[in-house]
Write a protein that holds these residues in place. Structure first.
Motif, PDB file in Angstrom:
ATOM      1  N   VAL A   1       9.617   0.286   6.230  1.00 37.99           N
ATOM      2  CA  VAL A   1       8.560  -0.682   5.934  1.00 37.99           C
ATOM      3  C   VAL A   1       7.199  -0.145   6.367  1.00 37.99           C
ATOM      4  O   VAL A   1       6.189  -0.381   5.703  1.00 37.99           O
ATOM      5  CB  VAL A   1       8.876  -2.030   6.606  1.00 37.99           C
ATOM      6  N   ARG A   2       7.169   0.584   7.450  1.00 36.44           N
ATOM      7  CA  ARG A   2       5.905   1.138   7.925  1.00 36.44           C
ATOM      8  C   ARG A   2       5.417   2.302   7.059  1.00 36.44           C
ATOM      9  O   ARG A   2       4.211   2.439   6.819  1.00 36.44           O
ATOM     10  CB  ARG A   2       6.053   1.626   9.370  1.00 36.44           C
ATOM     11  N   ALA A   3       6.343   3.124   6.557  1.00 36.83           N
ATOM     12  CA  ALA A   3       5.944   4.380   5.914  1.00 36.83           C
ATOM     13  C   ALA A   3       5.960   4.350   4.394  1.00 36.83           C
ATOM     14  O   ALA A   3       5.263   5.153   3.758  1.00 36.83           O
ATOM     15  CB  ALA A   3       6.850   5.518   6.412  1.00 36.83           C
ATOM     16  N   GLN A   4       6.742   3.466   3.792  1.00 40.15           N
ATOM     17  CA  GLN A   4       6.975   3.557   2.348  1.00 40.15           C
ATOM     18  C   GLN A   4       6.225   2.475   1.567  1.00 40.15           C
ATOM     19  O   GLN A   4       5.856   1.434   2.104  1.00 40.15           O
ATOM     20  CB  GLN A   4       8.477   3.434   2.052  1.00 40.15           C
ATOM     21  N   HIS A   5       6.027   2.737   0.286  1.00 35.09           N
ATOM     22  CA  HIS A   5       5.461   1.738  -0.613  1.00 35.09           C
ATOM     23  C   HIS A   5       6.530   0.695  -0.947  1.00 35.09           C
ATOM     24  O   HIS A   5       7.707   1.034  -1.121  1.00 35.09           O
ATOM     25  CB  HIS A   5       4.989   2.386  -1.910  1.00 35.09           C
ATOM     26  N   LEU A   6       6.117  -0.553  -1.062  1.00 31.15           N
ATOM     27  CA  LEU A   6       7.060  -1.624  -1.397  1.00 31.15           C
ATOM     28  C   LEU A   6       7.736  -1.351  -2.735  1.00 31.15           C
ATOM     29  O   LEU A   6       8.925  -1.639  -2.909  1.00 31.15           O
ATOM     30  CB  LEU A   6       6.341  -2.974  -1.430  1.00 31.15           C
ATOM     31  N   ARG A   7       7.015  -0.778  -3.675  1.00 27.87           N
ATOM     32  CA  ARG A   7       7.604  -0.508  -4.992  1.00 27.87           C
ATOM     33  C   ARG A   7       8.766   0.474  -4.905  1.00 27.87           C
ATOM     34  O   ARG A   7       9.651   0.464  -5.762  1.00 27.87           O
ATOM     35  CB  ARG A   7       6.536   0.041  -5.940  1.00 27.87           C
ATOM     36  N   ASP A   8       8.781   1.307  -3.860  1.00 28.75           N
ATOM     37  CA  ASP A   8       9.882   2.255  -3.691  1.00 28.75           C
ATOM     38  C   ASP A   8      11.031   1.654  -2.892  1.00 28.75           C
ATOM     39  O   ASP A   8      12.165   2.146  -2.960  1.00 28.75           O
ATOM     40  CB  ASP A   8       9.376   3.528  -3.003  1.00 28.75           C
ATOM     41  N   ILE A   9      10.757   0.616  -2.120  1.00 24.57           N
ATOM     42  CA  ILE A   9      11.800  -0.076  -1.360  1.00 24.57           C
ATOM     43  C   ILE A   9      12.520  -1.094  -2.231  1.00 24.57           C
ATOM     44  O   ILE A   9      13.730  -1.312  -2.096  1.00 24.57           O
ATOM     45  CB  ILE A   9      11.181  -0.777  -0.123  1.00 24.57           C
ATOM     46  N   GLU A  10      11.795  -1.703  -3.142  1.00 32.23           N
ATOM     47  CA  GLU A  10      12.326  -2.810  -3.942  1.00 32.23           C
ATOM     48  C   GLU A  10      13.616  -2.476  -4.690  1.00 32.23           C
ATOM     49  O   GLU A  10      14.517  -3.333  -4.765  1.00 32.23           O
ATOM     50  CB  GLU A  10      11.258  -3.297  -4.930  1.00 32.23           C
ATOM     51  N   PRO A  11      13.804  -1.260  -5.229  1.00 35.39           N
ATOM     52  CA  PRO A  11      15.053  -0.974  -5.942  1.00 35.39           C
ATOM     53  C   PRO A  11      16.317  -1.115  -5.091  1.00 35.39           C
ATOM     54  O   PRO A  11      17.417  -1.251  -5.642  1.00 35.39           O
ATOM     55  CB  PRO A  11      14.863   0.472  -6.413  1.00 35.39           C
ATOM     56  N   LEU A  12      16.186  -1.091  -3.765  1.00 33.72           N
ATOM     57  CA  LEU A  12      17.354  -1.248  -2.903  1.00 33.72           C
ATOM     58  C   LEU A  12      17.968  -2.640  -3.026  1.00 33.72           C
ATOM     59  O   LEU A  12      19.110  -2.856  -2.601  1.00 33.72           O
ATOM     60  CB  LEU A  12      16.980  -0.994  -1.437  1.00 33.72           C
ATOM     61  N   PHE A  13      17.242  -3.584  -3.621  1.00 31.67           N
ATOM     62  CA  PHE A  13      17.682  -4.970  -3.658  1.00 31.67           C
ATOM     63  C   PHE A  13      18.153  -5.409  -5.042  1.00 31.67           C
ATOM     64  O   PHE A  13      18.355  -6.600  -5.268  1.00 31.67           O
ATOM     65  CB  PHE A  13      16.547  -5.885  -3.184  1.00 31.67           C
TER      66      PHE A  13
ATOM     67  N   ALA B   1      15.868 -13.157  -4.362  1.00 33.43           N
ATOM     68  CA  ALA B   1      17.263 -13.407  -4.723  1.00 33.43           C
ATOM     69  C   ALA B   1      18.199 -12.865  -3.646  1.00 33.43           C
ATOM     70  O   ALA B   1      19.209 -13.498  -3.297  1.00 33.43           O
ATOM     71  CB  ALA B   1      17.581 -12.765  -6.073  1.00 33.43           C
ATOM     72  N   TYR B   2      17.853 -11.702  -3.089  1.00 38.99           N
ATOM     73  CA  TYR B   2      18.694 -11.104  -2.047  1.00 38.99           C
ATOM     74  C   TYR B   2      18.644 -11.969  -0.781  1.00 38.99           C
ATOM     75  O   TYR B   2      19.676 -12.215  -0.138  1.00 38.99           O
ATOM     76  CB  TYR B   2      18.221  -9.687  -1.740  1.00 38.99           C
ATOM     77  N   ALA B   3      17.445 -12.435  -0.432  1.00 41.24           N
ATOM     78  CA  ALA B   3      17.306 -13.287   0.750  1.00 41.24           C
ATOM     79  C   ALA B   3      18.093 -14.587   0.592  1.00 41.24           C
ATOM     80  O   ALA B   3      18.742 -15.055   1.532  1.00 41.24           O
ATOM     81  CB  ALA B   3      15.831 -13.584   0.993  1.00 41.24           C
ATOM     82  N   GLU B   4      18.048 -15.153  -0.604  1.00 39.58           N
ATOM     83  CA  GLU B   4      18.811 -16.383  -0.865  1.00 39.58           C
ATOM     84  C   GLU B   4      20.310 -16.123  -0.742  1.00 39.58           C
ATOM     85  O   GLU B   4      21.049 -16.946  -0.194  1.00 39.58           O
ATOM     86  CB  GLU B   4      18.469 -16.899  -2.265  1.00 39.58           C
ATOM     87  N   ARG B   5      20.740 -14.970  -1.224  1.00 38.28           N
ATOM     88  CA  ARG B   5      22.161 -14.627  -1.135  1.00 38.28           C
ATOM     89  C   ARG B   5      22.576 -14.440   0.321  1.00 38.28           C
ATOM     90  O   ARG B   5      23.672 -14.859   0.722  1.00 38.28           O
ATOM     91  CB  ARG B   5      22.435 -13.343  -1.933  1.00 38.28           C
ATOM     92  N   LEU B   6      21.735 -13.839   1.133  1.00 39.81           N
ATOM     93  CA  LEU B   6      22.040 -13.675   2.556  1.00 39.81           C
ATOM     94  C   LEU B   6      22.205 -15.044   3.219  1.00 39.81           C
ATOM     95  O   LEU B   6      23.059 -15.217   4.095  1.00 39.81           O
ATOM     96  CB  LEU B   6      20.931 -12.888   3.257  1.00 39.81           C
ATOM     97  N   GLY B   7      21.380 -16.003   2.809  1.00 37.98           N
ATOM     98  CA  GLY B   7      21.519 -17.350   3.340  1.00 37.98           C
ATOM     99  C   GLY B   7      22.846 -17.977   2.961  1.00 37.98           C
ATOM    100  O   GLY B   7      23.489 -18.636   3.773  1.00 37.98           O
ATOM    101  N   GLU B   8      23.274 -17.762   1.726  1.00 40.36           N
ATOM    102  CA  GLU B   8      24.562 -18.292   1.269  1.00 40.36           C
ATOM    103  C   GLU B   8      25.717 -17.666   2.047  1.00 40.36           C
ATOM    104  O   GLU B   8      26.720 -18.329   2.332  1.00 40.36           O
ATOM    105  CB  GLU B   8      24.734 -18.014  -0.217  1.00 40.36           C
ATOM    106  N   LEU B   9      25.566 -16.394   2.409  1.00 38.20           N
ATOM    107  CA  LEU B   9      26.629 -15.683   3.124  1.00 38.20           C
ATOM    108  C   LEU B   9      26.585 -15.933   4.633  1.00 38.20           C
ATOM    109  O   LEU B   9      27.504 -15.542   5.353  1.00 38.20           O
ATOM    110  CB  LEU B   9      26.513 -14.175   2.859  1.00 38.20           C
ATOM    111  N   GLY B  10      25.516 -16.556   5.105  1.00 43.97           N
ATOM    112  CA  GLY B  10      25.423 -16.886   6.522  1.00 43.97           C
ATOM    113  C   GLY B  10      24.943 -15.762   7.410  1.00 43.97           C
ATOM    114  O   GLY B  10      25.285 -15.724   8.600  1.00 43.97           O
ATOM    115  N   HIS B  11      24.127 -14.852   6.874  1.00 45.86           N
ATOM    116  CA  HIS B  11      23.593 -13.796   7.729  1.00 45.86           C
ATOM    117  C   HIS B  11      22.628 -14.408   8.740  1.00 45.86           C
ATOM    118  O   HIS B  11      21.805 -15.260   8.390  1.00 45.86           O
ATOM    119  CB  HIS B  11      22.865 -12.742   6.891  1.00 45.86           C
ATOM    120  N   PRO B  12      22.698 -14.006  10.018  1.00 43.92           N
ATOM    121  CA  PRO B  12      21.850 -14.639  11.043  1.00 43.92           C
ATOM    122  C   PRO B  12      20.356 -14.519  10.768  1.00 43.92           C
ATOM    123  O   PRO B  12      19.591 -15.432  11.105  1.00 43.92           O
ATOM    124  CB  PRO B  12      22.243 -13.916  12.338  1.00 43.92           C
TER     125      PRO B  12
END
Length: 388
Positions: free
Chosen positions: A104-116, A152-163
């Motif tokens: 998050v500190r070093a990379q562009h968001l556009r390059d991180i986004e494909p991970l999701f 969408a990924y954050a919502e899915r984490l909520g459904e799965l109960g991630h802390p």
């Protein structure tokens, strides 16, 4: 990052591994990634732990190297290491948190986004933890809002109960000081510094009398939650988290150091053994929450920082515990209720408070004025106490 991070593999026996790391650092990112894959393939037996550490360090250096390919390389290596089960529990927690913070500190968001792009089926997938930490780090810098794949990924984490999913996707106003360094505002180490930053709470005879009659309200689960930021950050001494009930409501004017000194606290044992007078000052919920965040975000002198995502979670869990509030209460409601509590910082001159590294102590009076929580932590090694 901690004041004195001790990285694994710094002994003489690991000298060849250090030399190997130096060589790998001189390679192009693709070559470093390929070297890490080769190490993963052969890193077993007596050298397994050392090989795992090497791959972990490669993942961290790749995360710190701005490149779309480095994002993919670092994420893949973390998943491989977690999937292989070769990492110790502590390192298995630390690595995805560290890599996420660096990405998050070093990379562009556009390059991180494909991970999701691909949503998880469950929390057992080793790829999920890194992405959960990434979302947590992005939330702290106010980035990623409105990106469909991330939401969408954050919502899915909520459904799965991630802390981490219980935390909001944007920083709250009460969190405005998280990870922000202000020149001249370091640790409060002296009573002069405490008085200069916060208004002093009154000291009354009535407060002392009420403090003498409190009842211990032991709650191990609540105590563990309150102490979690300091334990996670590796602070030197086991924190003290205590809870008390009062027979009658306590006046705000009597909630001061004379009241606190009557409580049966380990941190005040031997009060008066060092030169100086104990002091309590009125503080604010955001000050307390920030100190709880910093405890695990920075880490202790001999500990390690836990990354922003989990430091934030531990801070809120501790904050809720101090107020005696169920974790199911929404955060904004917790913020509203926090304003109805009275928050104190205090310090004394005992074997607990050393005034040389980091000492923290808070007392919290609930809105009914009949319940008090105390949390004290010190980052001074108990085996290296200074003489008075």
């Amino acid at each position: 990052m901690s004041h004195n991070q001790e990285t694994p593999g710094d002994s003489c026996s690991d000298r060849p591994r250090r030399e190997e790391l130096q060589h790998l650092a001189e390679l192009e990112p693709e070559a470093r990634y390929e070297a890490a894959l080769r190490i993963c393939a052969v890193g077993d037996g007596s050298q397994g732990a050392s090989a795992t550490r090497t791959v972990g360090r490669i993942a961290e250096t790749l995360a710190d190297t701005r490149s779309r390919h480095c994002v993919t390389f670092a994420a893949d290596l973390v998943s491989r290491l977690l999937h292989g089960g070769a990492m110790s529990p502590g390192e298995g927690d630390r690595l995805p948190r560290s890599v996420a913070a660096k990405l998050v500190r070093a990379q562009h968001l556009r390059d991180i986004e494909p991970l999701f792009v691909e949503l998880p089926d469950g929390l057992s997938d080793p790829a999920v933890e890194l992405r959960a930490c990434l979302l947590g780090e992005l939330a702290l810098i106010g980035s990623g809002d409105g990106r469909r794949s991330l939401e969408a990924y954050a919502e899915r984490l909520g459904e799965l109960g991630h802390p981490l999913a219980r935390l909001p996707r944007t920083r709250l106003d009460i969190e405005h000081r998280f990870a922000v360094r202000v020149r001249g505002l370091g640790s409060v180490k002296t009573t002069k510094q405490l008085r200069s930053r916060f208004p002093e709470a009154p000291s009354t005879d009535r407060g002392a009398a009420v403090g003498h009659g409190v009842s211990d309200a032991r709650d191990d689960g609540r105590a563990n939650a309150a102490a979690r930021p300091f334990r996670a950050g590796g602070w030197a001494r086991e924190p003290e988290a205590r809870f008390f009930t009062l027979p009658n409501p306590l006046s705000l004017d009597d909630f001061g150091i004379s009241f606190i000194k009557e409580l049966p606290l380990r941190c005040l044992a031997g009060e008066g053994g060092r030169r100086g007078s104990a002091l309590a000052c009125v503080t604010t919920p955001d000050d307390v929450l920030n100190e709880l965040f910093t405890a695990s975000y920075v880490g202790g002198v001999n500990g390690q920082g836990q990354g922003g995502a989990y430091a934030r979670l531990y801070a809120w869990d501790s904050f809720y515990a101090l107020m005696g509030m169920p974790t199911g209460v929404p955060l904004l409601e917790a913020v509203r209720r926090a304003a109805d509590h009275r928050w104190l910082r205090f310090m004394a001159f005992t074997d607990w408070f050393h005034h040389d590294t980091s000492d923290l102590a808070f007392a919290v009076l609930d809105p009914t004025r009949t319940r008090v929580a105390v949390l004290a932590a010190t980052d001074t090694d108990v085996h290296r106490d200074r003489p008075a």
